[in-house]
Design a protein around this motif. Structure first.
Motif, PDB file in Angstrom:
ATOM      1  N   MET A 134       0.857  -1.166   0.000  1.00  0.00           N
ATOM      2  CA  MET A 134       0.000   0.000   0.000  1.00  0.00           C
ATOM      3  C   MET A 134       0.903   1.228   0.000  1.00  0.00           C
ATOM      4  SD  MET A 134      -2.943   1.152   2.730  1.00  0.00           S
ATOM      5  CE  MET A 134      -4.119  -0.066   2.259  1.00  0.00           C
ATOM      6  N   GLU A 135       0.646   2.129  -0.900  1.00  0.00           N
ATOM      7  CA  GLU A 135       1.423   3.360  -1.018  1.00  0.00           C
ATOM      8  C   GLU A 135       0.923   4.401  -0.015  1.00  0.00           C
ATOM      9  OE1 GLU A 135       4.132   3.684  -2.914  1.00  0.00           O
ATOM     10  OE2 GLU A 135       3.815   1.588  -3.447  1.00  0.00           O
ATOM     11  N   GLN A 136       1.712   5.444   0.153  1.00  0.00           N
ATOM     12  CA  GLN A 136       1.400   6.471   1.145  1.00  0.00           C
ATOM     13  C   GLN A 136       0.068   7.169   0.853  1.00  0.00           C
ATOM     14  OE1 GLN A 136       4.499   9.365   1.624  1.00  0.00           O
ATOM     15  NE2 GLN A 136       3.496  10.327   3.360  1.00  0.00           N
ATOM     16  N   GLU A 137      -0.197   7.479  -0.390  1.00  0.00           N
ATOM     17  CA  GLU A 137      -1.442   8.173  -0.730  1.00  0.00           C
ATOM     18  C   GLU A 137      -2.668   7.296  -0.459  1.00  0.00           C
ATOM     19  OE1 GLU A 137      -1.948  11.358  -1.451  1.00  0.00           O
ATOM     20  OE2 GLU A 137       0.201  11.547  -1.051  1.00  0.00           O
ATOM     21  N   GLN A 138      -2.571   6.031  -0.825  1.00  0.00           N
ATOM     22  CA  GLN A 138      -3.686   5.104  -0.576  1.00  0.00           C
ATOM     23  C   GLN A 138      -3.877   4.924   0.934  1.00  0.00           C
ATOM     24  OE1 GLN A 138      -3.167   1.204  -2.242  1.00  0.00           O
ATOM     25  NE2 GLN A 138      -5.252   0.579  -1.740  1.00  0.00           N
ATOM     26  N   PHE A 139      -2.769   4.852   1.674  1.00  0.00           N
ATOM     27  CA  PHE A 139      -2.835   4.736   3.130  1.00  0.00           C
ATOM     28  C   PHE A 139      -3.573   5.939   3.716  1.00  0.00           C
ATOM     29  CE2 PHE A 139      -1.147   5.316   7.410  1.00  0.00           C
ATOM     30  CZ  PHE A 139      -1.265   4.038   7.930  1.00  0.00           C
ATOM     31  N   LYS A 140      -3.230   7.129   3.249  1.00  0.00           N
ATOM     32  CA  LYS A 140      -3.884   8.343   3.744  1.00  0.00           C
ATOM     33  C   LYS A 140      -5.381   8.324   3.447  1.00  0.00           C
ATOM     34  CE  LYS A 140      -0.033  11.582   3.479  1.00  0.00           C
ATOM     35  NZ  LYS A 140       0.478  12.781   2.789  1.00  0.00           N
ATOM     36  N   LYS A 141      -5.759   7.855   2.273  1.00  0.00           N
ATOM     37  CA  LYS A 141      -7.168   7.834   1.885  1.00  0.00           C
ATOM     38  C   LYS A 141      -7.978   6.837   2.697  1.00  0.00           C
ATOM     39  CE  LYS A 141      -6.568   9.152  -2.943  1.00  0.00           C
ATOM     40  NZ  LYS A 141      -6.620   8.650  -4.324  1.00  0.00           N
ATOM     41  N   VAL A 175      -6.925   5.052   5.722  1.00  0.00           N
ATOM     42  CA  VAL A 175      -6.715   4.926   7.161  1.00  0.00           C
ATOM     43  C   VAL A 175      -6.987   6.230   7.914  1.00  0.00           C
ATOM     44  CG1 VAL A 175      -5.019   4.370   8.933  1.00  0.00           C
ATOM     45  CG2 VAL A 175      -5.073   3.041   6.829  1.00  0.00           C
ATOM     46  N   LEU A 176      -6.536   7.335   7.401  1.00  0.00           N
ATOM     47  CA  LEU A 176      -6.684   8.601   8.133  1.00  0.00           C
ATOM     48  C   LEU A 176      -8.126   9.021   8.396  1.00  0.00           C
ATOM     49  CD1 LEU A 176      -3.737  10.772   6.806  1.00  0.00           C
ATOM     50  CD2 LEU A 176      -3.893   9.441   8.904  1.00  0.00           C
ATOM     51  N   PRO A 177      -9.097   8.709   7.531  1.00  0.00           N
ATOM     52  CA  PRO A 177     -10.483   9.086   7.856  1.00  0.00           C
ATOM     53  C   PRO A 177     -11.041   8.418   9.120  1.00  0.00           C
ATOM     54  CG  PRO A 177     -10.276   8.631   5.520  1.00  0.00           C
ATOM     55  CD  PRO A 177      -8.980   8.245   6.153  1.00  0.00           C
ATOM     56  N   VAL A 178     -10.411   7.379   9.585  1.00  0.00           N
ATOM     57  CA  VAL A 178     -10.878   6.648  10.769  1.00  0.00           C
ATOM     58  C   VAL A 178     -10.406   7.333  12.054  1.00  0.00           C
ATOM     59  CG1 VAL A 178     -10.895   4.363  11.863  1.00  0.00           C
ATOM     60  CG2 VAL A 178     -10.722   4.543   9.410  1.00  0.00           C
ATOM     61  N   ARG A 179      -9.546   8.331  11.927  1.00  0.00           N
ATOM     62  CA  ARG A 179      -8.904   8.962  13.073  1.00  0.00           C
ATOM     63  C   ARG A 179      -9.903   9.450  14.126  1.00  0.00           C
ATOM     64  NH1 ARG A 179      -7.023  13.250  15.604  1.00  0.00           N
ATOM     65  NH2 ARG A 179      -4.846  13.361  16.172  1.00  0.00           N
ATOM     66  N   GLU A 180     -10.939  10.150  13.712  1.00  0.00           N
ATOM     67  CA  GLU A 180     -11.896  10.713  14.674  1.00  0.00           C
ATOM     68  C   GLU A 180     -12.612   9.620  15.468  1.00  0.00           C
ATOM     69  OE1 GLU A 180     -12.483  13.795  15.825  1.00  0.00           O
ATOM     70  OE2 GLU A 180     -10.678  14.229  14.658  1.00  0.00           O
ATOM     71  N   ARG A 181     -13.024   8.560  14.767  1.00  0.00           N
ATOM     72  CA  ARG A 181     -13.699   7.461  15.479  1.00  0.00           C
ATOM     73  C   ARG A 181     -12.758   6.794  16.463  1.00  0.00           C
ATOM     74  NH1 ARG A 181     -16.990   3.575  11.561  1.00  0.00           N
ATOM     75  NH2 ARG A 181     -14.881   3.191  10.876  1.00  0.00           N
ATOM     76  N   LEU A 182     -11.508   6.607  16.061  1.00  0.00           N
ATOM     77  CA  LEU A 182     -10.516   6.006  16.956  1.00  0.00           C
ATOM     78  C   LEU A 182     -10.301   6.898  18.180  1.00  0.00           C
ATOM     79  CD1 LEU A 182      -7.801   4.800  14.419  1.00  0.00           C
ATOM     80  CD2 LEU A 182      -9.388   3.364  15.697  1.00  0.00           C
ATOM     81  N   LEU A 183     -10.205   8.182  17.936  1.00  0.00           N
ATOM     82  CA  LEU A 183      -9.965   9.118  19.027  1.00  0.00           C
ATOM     83  C   LEU A 183     -11.136   9.143  20.010  1.00  0.00           C
ATOM     84  CD1 LEU A 183      -7.766  11.030  19.937  1.00  0.00           C
ATOM     85  CD2 LEU A 183      -8.842  12.826  18.616  1.00  0.00           C
TER      86      LEU A 183
END
Length: 163
Positions: free
Chosen positions: A1-8, A10-18
């Motif tokens: 998985m490349e960095q851009e795909q990772f950002k798309k 995984v990062l949207p889950v941040r708020e729910r995780l927090l």
């Protein structure tokens, strides 16, 4: 998985995780640390992430485990184990009572164990100490502690199912 795909993905889950980590830990700083650890773990396993069908669920599971580990190291998960079960939904008063009675039975069985086994079992499961810490406190070897723990658990299990 490349960095851009990772950002798309995984990062949207941040708020729910927090939100989840804050709910479990009651500390915003610790919750932020847990979320960062989740992202690090996911980044290190980025080549294998394609095997998982539900990436947000994986992230939540990792966050849950990290939160529980953090609580354990803080010493907040000790004593009555039934409190841990109160976090899940759908617990009826009947099941709460049943768990409480089972815990009382187990504690009575532990009280009947030989002194060393009783002490080791309490240190491990009630006080939350690690085997190496118990070995240091008792002046024994970790292998002997594991053996006594195993024997004590077996005895408790056998006595519990006899009742």
């Amino acid at each position: 998985m490349e960095q851009e795909q990772f950002k798309k993905e995984v990062l949207p889950v941040r708020e729910r995780l927090l939100l989840y980590a804050r709910k479990l830990l009651d500390d915003p700083d610790d919750a932020e640390d847990v979320v960062q650890e989740v992202f690090l773990k996911l980044w290190y396993m980025r080549d294998a992430l394609d095997r998982y069908q539900n990436l947000p669920a994986l992230a939540m599971r990792i966050a849950q485990r990290l939160c529980l580990n953090k609580l354990k190291t803080r010493g907040r998960i000790v004593g009555d184990l039934s409190e841990c079960f109160a976090l899940s939904d759908g617990i009826t008063p009947y099941t709460q009572l049943e768990r409480k009675e089972n815990m009382e039975r187990i504690m009575r069985i532990i009280d009947m164990l030989p002194g060393l086994q009783q002490a080791i079992l309490r240190m491990r499961h009630v006080d939350g100490l690690e085997v190496e810490e118990i070995a240091g406190l008792t002046g024994s070897t970790p292998e002997a502690i594991r053996m006594n723990l195993s024997r004590a658990r077996k005895r408790v299990r056998d006595q519990f199912f006899k009742m």
